[in-house]
Design a protein around this motif. Sequence first.
Motif, PDB file in Angstrom:
ATOM      1  N   THR A   1     -27.521  59.263  39.352  1.00 42.65           N
ATOM      2  CA  THR A   1     -26.281  58.518  39.110  1.00 42.65           C
ATOM      3  C   THR A   1     -26.269  57.208  39.891  1.00 42.65           C
ATOM      4  O   THR A   1     -25.862  56.163  39.369  1.00 42.65           O
ATOM      5  N   ALA A   2     -26.724  57.250  41.144  1.00 44.65           N
ATOM      6  CA  ALA A   2     -26.760  56.021  41.957  1.00 44.65           C
ATOM      7  C   ALA A   2     -27.745  55.009  41.373  1.00 44.65           C
ATOM      8  O   ALA A   2     -27.427  53.823  41.247  1.00 44.65           O
TER       9      ALA A   2
ATOM     10  N   ILE B   1     -27.131  49.407  35.962  1.00 46.75           N
ATOM     11  CA  ILE B   1     -26.123  48.749  35.105  1.00 46.75           C
ATOM     12  C   ILE B   1     -25.517  47.539  35.832  1.00 46.75           C
ATOM     13  O   ILE B   1     -25.443  46.434  35.287  1.00 46.75           O
ATOM     14  N   LEU B   2     -25.098  47.754  37.073  1.00 50.61           N
ATOM     15  CA  LEU B   2     -24.375  46.705  37.806  1.00 50.61           C
ATOM     16  C   LEU B   2     -25.228  45.472  38.070  1.00 50.61           C
ATOM     17  O   LEU B   2     -24.738  44.344  38.042  1.00 50.61           O
ATOM     18  N   LYS B   3     -26.528  45.689  38.321  1.00 48.68           N
ATOM     19  CA  LYS B   3     -27.375  44.544  38.708  1.00 48.68           C
ATOM     20  C   LYS B   3     -27.579  43.557  37.562  1.00 48.68           C
ATOM     21  O   LYS B   3     -27.990  42.419  37.785  1.00 48.68           O
TER      22      LYS B   3
ATOM     23  N   THR C   1     -18.463  54.728  34.071  1.00 48.34           N
ATOM     24  CA  THR C   1     -17.074  54.597  34.533  1.00 48.34           C
ATOM     25  C   THR C   1     -16.995  53.628  35.706  1.00 48.34           C
ATOM     26  O   THR C   1     -16.092  52.785  35.774  1.00 48.34           O
ATOM     27  N   VAL C   2     -17.948  53.721  36.627  1.00 53.33           N
ATOM     28  CA  VAL C   2     -18.012  52.752  37.732  1.00 53.33           C
ATOM     29  C   VAL C   2     -18.133  51.339  37.166  1.00 53.33           C
ATOM     30  O   VAL C   2     -17.391  50.422  37.567  1.00 53.33           O
ATOM     31  N   ALA C   3     -19.060  51.164  36.230  1.00 49.89           N
ATOM     32  CA  ALA C   3     -19.302  49.840  35.642  1.00 49.89           C
ATOM     33  C   ALA C   3     -18.056  49.315  34.932  1.00 49.89           C
ATOM     34  O   ALA C   3     -17.720  48.122  35.030  1.00 49.89           O
TER      35      ALA C   3
ATOM     36  N   THR D   1     -23.398  45.340  27.941  1.00 56.64           N
ATOM     37  CA  THR D   1     -24.336  45.497  29.058  1.00 56.64           C
ATOM     38  C   THR D   1     -24.468  46.971  29.441  1.00 56.64           C
ATOM     39  O   THR D   1     -25.571  47.470  29.691  1.00 56.64           O
ATOM     40  N   ILE D   2     -23.330  47.668  29.485  1.00 57.57           N
ATOM     41  CA  ILE D   2     -23.351  49.109  29.827  1.00 57.57           C
ATOM     42  C   ILE D   2     -24.177  49.867  28.793  1.00 57.57           C
ATOM     43  O   ILE D   2     -25.065  50.656  29.143  1.00 57.57           O
TER      44      ILE D   2
END
Length: 446
Positions: A119-120, A126-128, A286-288, A297-298
């Motif tokens: 998950t990390a 995704i975030l990068k 969900t974080v994204a 992007t996700i």
Amino acid sequence: MKKKLNIAILGAGESGVGTALLAKAKGYTVFVSDKGKIKEKYKNVLINNSIDWEEEAHTAAKILSADVVMKSPGIPDSIPLVKVLKMQNVPVISEIEFAAQFTKATIVGITGSNGKTTTAALTHHILKQELNVGLAGNIGDSFAKQILEHDFENYVLEISSFQLDGIVGFKPEIAVLTNITPDHLDRYEYQFEKYIESKFRIALNQTKDDYLIYDADDEVIVNWLKNNTIESQLVPFSLTKKQENGAYLDKDNIVITIDNDKIIMPSNNLTLEGKHNVKNAMAASTVAHLLKIRKQTIRESLENFQGVEHRLEFVLKINKVQYINDSKATNVNATYYALESMETPTVWIVGGTDKGNQYKELFQFINEKVKAIICLGVDNTKLMENFGGMVDIITETQSMSEAVKMAYKLAESGDSVLLSPACASFDLFESYEDRGRQFKDAVRNL
């Protein structure tokens, strides 16, 4: 003039040496102490940075005179030195607690018994694409070192219960709790409740402006939330129940809704296989979504993510037998997911340092999918007692090359050979990474 603070650091691994570098840069007097031998690469860093250190001993007088002690996560609270420190009211904290005070970054903290590494890594992937973000905690370079060298605007941290035990003010803006199953009970006086409390420390300092993303299918989590108060906004994800504000599976689509802003993605486009990975994808997405990453992007990131080493990692196919490295499965629940995902007759390599394991939940998959069991450990008595009558072939080995050669003999065309140990690695290996690499080397040498 402000007094220079003393920090003593117990353990000269990744987190210890990273903390030493950051502490020195911030003006602390630093002393690093390791009860074992320090690896050459870390010793060289300490020497090159003129940091005071010792190995194969703890000089109690120097450590007890510190203003603060950073303890590496592998060191239990039960050792006499830590007990004395606490009796004398010397703060004993973890690396994430120490490092977090030196960054203004947005922190995503991810914990859980299983799935936190995947998950990390997926969240970071995704975030990068759109944010300046570091990945730390139990992965890669330490959080402290990254703050010193990069100080990213955002961090994704994979956080263990041991690290959470050493927090005081640490607070992630977004916390993720993937699941809670019995693990590391040897560190929690064999009391599951204490381990559960430890995991929920991730939300300890959160406020109403923060978020806790959690698995709404996990009874342990749901029951704890019923009986305890959390300040943060709760964002559940589920494979079975519709969520008004959160994520759920609707037929083959992942649906995520945050404040009426909805994103829908097909789950069958994920590169990662298995129901547990649908959950990992929900948590990461969900974080994204909370951090305003574009929907496209996700979607694209979920479709091109390659997974993490040692977690259901396809190694090679030899004579139509697939060899799979799941060395990161250091507890029963992780192995449950691995066996659940198997679709061919399986030769299963299991064993290592038992952490008070209960194997009953694996029985259904062993009956359905496992044709032979290879026990790989110094002491395999418990495994033999649990699984002896369940398969026609169960055997013991004490080296990885022997285990893989045995699997090669037992597996037939169309089978799989799965290393998913359900145990810690420290009886025969340095770490689960060492165990996984030895498995891959042995397979390549067949």
